[in-house]
Design an enzyme around this catalytic site. Structure first.
Site, mmCIF file in Angstrom:
data_model
loop_
_atom_site.group_PDB
_atom_site.id
_atom_site.type_symbol
_atom_site.label_atom_id
_atom_site.label_comp_id
_atom_site.label_asym_id
_atom_site.label_seq_id
_atom_site.Cartn_x
_atom_site.Cartn_y
_atom_site.Cartn_z
ATOM 1 N N GLY A 1 0.828 -1.214 0.000
ATOM 2 C CA GLY A 1 0.000 0.000 0.000
ATOM 3 C C GLY A 1 0.851 1.248 0.000
ATOM 4 O O GLY A 1 2.019 1.207 -0.383
ATOM 5 N N LEU B 1 0.611 3.712 -2.010
ATOM 6 C CA LEU B 1 1.049 3.621 -3.403
ATOM 7 C C LEU B 1 1.581 4.945 -3.942
ATOM 8 O O LEU B 1 1.027 6.002 -3.673
ATOM 9 C CB LEU B 1 -0.120 3.143 -4.273
ATOM 10 C CG LEU B 1 -0.720 1.795 -3.857
ATOM 11 C CD1 LEU B 1 -1.909 1.441 -4.746
ATOM 12 C CD2 LEU B 1 0.317 0.680 -3.871
ATOM 13 N N GLY C 1 5.911 4.755 -8.493
ATOM 14 C CA GLY C 1 6.689 3.531 -8.731
ATOM 15 C C GLY C 1 5.769 2.315 -8.793
ATOM 16 O O GLY C 1 5.868 1.472 -9.697
ATOM 17 N N HIS C 2 4.840 2.230 -7.820
ATOM 18 C CA HIS C 2 3.883 1.104 -7.831
ATOM 19 C C HIS C 2 3.004 1.151 -9.077
ATOM 20 O O HIS C 2 2.694 0.131 -9.682
ATOM 21 C CB HIS C 2 2.949 1.178 -6.610
ATOM 22 C CG HIS C 2 3.631 1.028 -5.288
ATOM 23 N ND1 HIS C 2 3.768 2.080 -4.418
ATOM 24 C CD2 HIS C 2 4.199 -0.034 -4.698
ATOM 25 C CE1 HIS C 2 4.400 1.670 -3.330
ATOM 26 N NE2 HIS C 2 4.671 0.394 -3.471
ATOM 27 N N GLY D 1 9.787 -3.921 -8.528
ATOM 28 C CA GLY D 1 10.539 -2.735 -8.946
ATOM 29 C C GLY D 1 12.038 -2.949 -8.774
ATOM 30 O O GLY D 1 12.489 -3.501 -7.763
ATOM 31 N N ASP E 1 14.281 -2.042 -5.454
ATOM 32 C CA ASP E 1 14.659 -3.012 -4.424
ATOM 33 C C ASP E 1 15.401 -4.161 -5.102
ATOM 34 O O ASP E 1 14.887 -5.277 -5.241
ATOM 35 C CB ASP E 1 13.404 -3.508 -3.693
ATOM 36 C CG ASP E 1 12.746 -2.381 -2.929
ATOM 37 O OD1 ASP E 1 13.429 -1.730 -2.133
ATOM 38 O OD2 ASP E 1 11.553 -2.118 -3.167
ATOM 39 N N SER F 1 10.016 6.761 -3.661
ATOM 40 C CA SER F 1 9.891 5.913 -2.473
ATOM 41 C C SER F 1 8.934 6.601 -1.518
ATOM 42 O O SER F 1 8.892 7.844 -1.465
ATOM 43 C CB SER F 1 11.263 5.768 -1.810
ATOM 44 O OG SER F 1 11.125 5.332 -0.483
HETATM 45 O O1 PAF Z 1 8.253 -4.471 -1.974
HETATM 46 C C1 PAF Z 1 7.291 -4.551 -1.163
HETATM 47 O O2 PAF Z 1 6.442 -3.676 -1.086
HETATM 48 C C2 PAF Z 1 7.189 -5.763 -0.258
HETATM 49 O O3 PAF Z 1 8.447 -6.198 0.159
HETATM 50 C C3 PAF Z 1 6.385 -6.930 -0.875
HETATM 51 C C4 PAF Z 1 7.079 -7.485 -2.096
HETATM 52 C C5 PAF Z 1 5.004 -6.446 -1.240
HETATM 53 C C6 PAF Z 1 6.255 -8.060 0.139
HETATM 54 O O4 PAF Z 1 5.584 -7.661 1.280
#
Ligand code: PAF
Length: 284
Positions: free
Chosen positions: A31, A33, A36-37, A147, A150, A185
Site C-alpha cells: 500500500g 502507493l 513507482g507502484h 521494482g 529493491d 519511495s
Molecule cells: O516491496 C514490497 O512492497 C514488499 O516487500 C512486498 C514485495 C510487497 C512483500 O511484502
C-alpha cells in the site's frame, strides 16, 4: 474493480481465472502507493488479461528499527488510484488470514538474504520471501511485477521462484524517478525539502559511475570510489554502504567482466535511509 479480503476467496477466484485461460498479472504491494507502484500496475495491465494487486502490510518483514505500527495505511486512497489504473482485483487479506494459527513455516533464501540490506535488517528478507511464497501460492500468477529499486528483493524473489519451481515469470520494472533523479519511495515524503533536494546526489553518483564504465573503467574499487567521492560532496548525506556486486549472486567482484553488475547505495539524510542502484553491463 473488486476488493477481496479472504485468502480462500482469492485462491478460488484465481483458480477459476486460470481455468478460463486468463493471463494473470500480479503486483504485490504494502500500500501507500506512489508512481513507482503505478508503473508496475501499468506494466501488468499491458501484459495480462487480469490484474491483481495485493495490499498487505506484512508484519514478518519488519524488524526492530522498522515500524510496522506506523507504516502508512490508506486503503481508500490506494483503491481509488488502482481503480483509475483499471485493476481488476485488490487483495487485502489481514495478518490472521495470511499467518494462521500455529504458523511456523518460513522461507529463507540463504546467502542472498544476509548481504547488503540484510546486514542492517535481520529477518527482513525471510519475511518478504515467506509472504511472496504465500501470495504466489494463493494466486499462482503468470507474471509477478517487482521494482528494480529493491534490487536485492528482486534477486531473492527470482531465486526463490526458480528454486521452488513457481511457474510465475518475474518482471522487473525500471526505477521511476522524481524530476531531480531521486528514486521514488514512500520514504521521500519524510525528508525535509532541503534533504530531498540533497538526496538527488545519489542518482548523480550512479550516473558518474555509468559514464566511468562507458569510458572503460573496469576496476570495482575505483568505481565505488567514484560513487563515494560524488556523494561526499553533499554535506547532508551519510553513506551507509556502496556495493559493486554481481547482479544475480550479489557477490562482490573485483573487475567488471561479462555479467551484469549492480552498483547499490544506501545513504542517510537525517534519520531517513534511502537506497538506490544502477545495473551496469546489462545484456541487451
Ligand atoms: O516491496 C514490497 O512492497 C514488499 O516487500 C512486498 C514485495 C510487497 C512483500 O511484502
Amino acid at each position: 474493480m473488486e476488493i477481496i479480503n479472504r485468502r480462500q476467496r482469492m485462491a478460488s477466484l484465481a483458480r477459476k481465472l486460470r481455468r478460463e485461460h486468463k493471463v494473470i498479472g500480479f503486483v504485490p504491494t504494502m500500500g501507500a502507493l506512489h508512481k513507482g507502484h503505478l508503473k508496475l500496475v501499468q506494466n501488468a495491465r499491458q501484459m495480462s488479461d487480469i490484474v491483481i494487486v495485493s495490499i498487505f502490510v506484512n508484519p514478518t518483514q519488519f524488524n526492530e528499527s522498522d515500524d510496522f505500527e506506523t507504516y502508512p495505511r490508506d486503503l481508500t486512497a490506494d483503491a481509488a488510484l488502482l481503480a483509475e489504473y483499471n485493476v481488476d482485483y485488490v487483495f487485502t487479506p489481514d495478518a490472521k488470514d495470511i499467518y494462521g494459527e500455529n504458523f511456523s513455516t518460513y522461507v529463507t533464501v540463504d546467502d542472498l538474504s544476509e548481504k547488503l540490506e540484510g546486514a542492517s535488517r535481520p529477518g527482513h528478507f525471510r519475511g518478504v520471501a515467506t509472504v511472496v511464497t504465500i501470495l504466489f501460492n494463493t494466486i499462482r500468477p503468470d507474471f509477478g511485477y517487482f521494482g528494480q529499486k529493491d534490487a536485492q528483493q528482486v534477486a531473492i524473489i527470482k531465486r526463490l521462484t526458480q528454486n521452488l519451481g513457481f511457474e510465475t515469470e518475474i518482471i522487473v520494472v525500471p526505477i521511476v524517478r522524481e524530476k531531480s533523479g531521486l528514486a521514488m519511495s514512500s520514504r521521500n515524503e519524510l525528508l525535509t525539502s532541503e534533504q530531498r533536494e540533497a538526496a538527488s546526489i545519489i542518482y548523480k553518483s550512479l550516473l558518474e559511475v555509468e559514464i566511468a564504465t562507458e569510458k572503460g573503467v573496469r576496476n570495482t574499487t575505483k568505481l565505488a570510489e567514484i560513487v563515494r567521492n560524488e556523494i561526499e560532496t553533499e554535506p547532508l548525506a551519510n553513506i551507509d554502504y556502496i556495493a559493486v556486486v554481481d547482479n544475480k549472486t550479489l557477490d562482490p567482484i573485483e573487475k567488471i567482466g561479462e555479467n551484469p553488475v549492480l552498483v547499490a547505495v544506501a545513504a542517510r539524510f537525517g534519520e531517513i535511509r534511502l537506497i538506490d542502484n544502477i545495473v551496469l553491463n546489462k545484456k541487451q
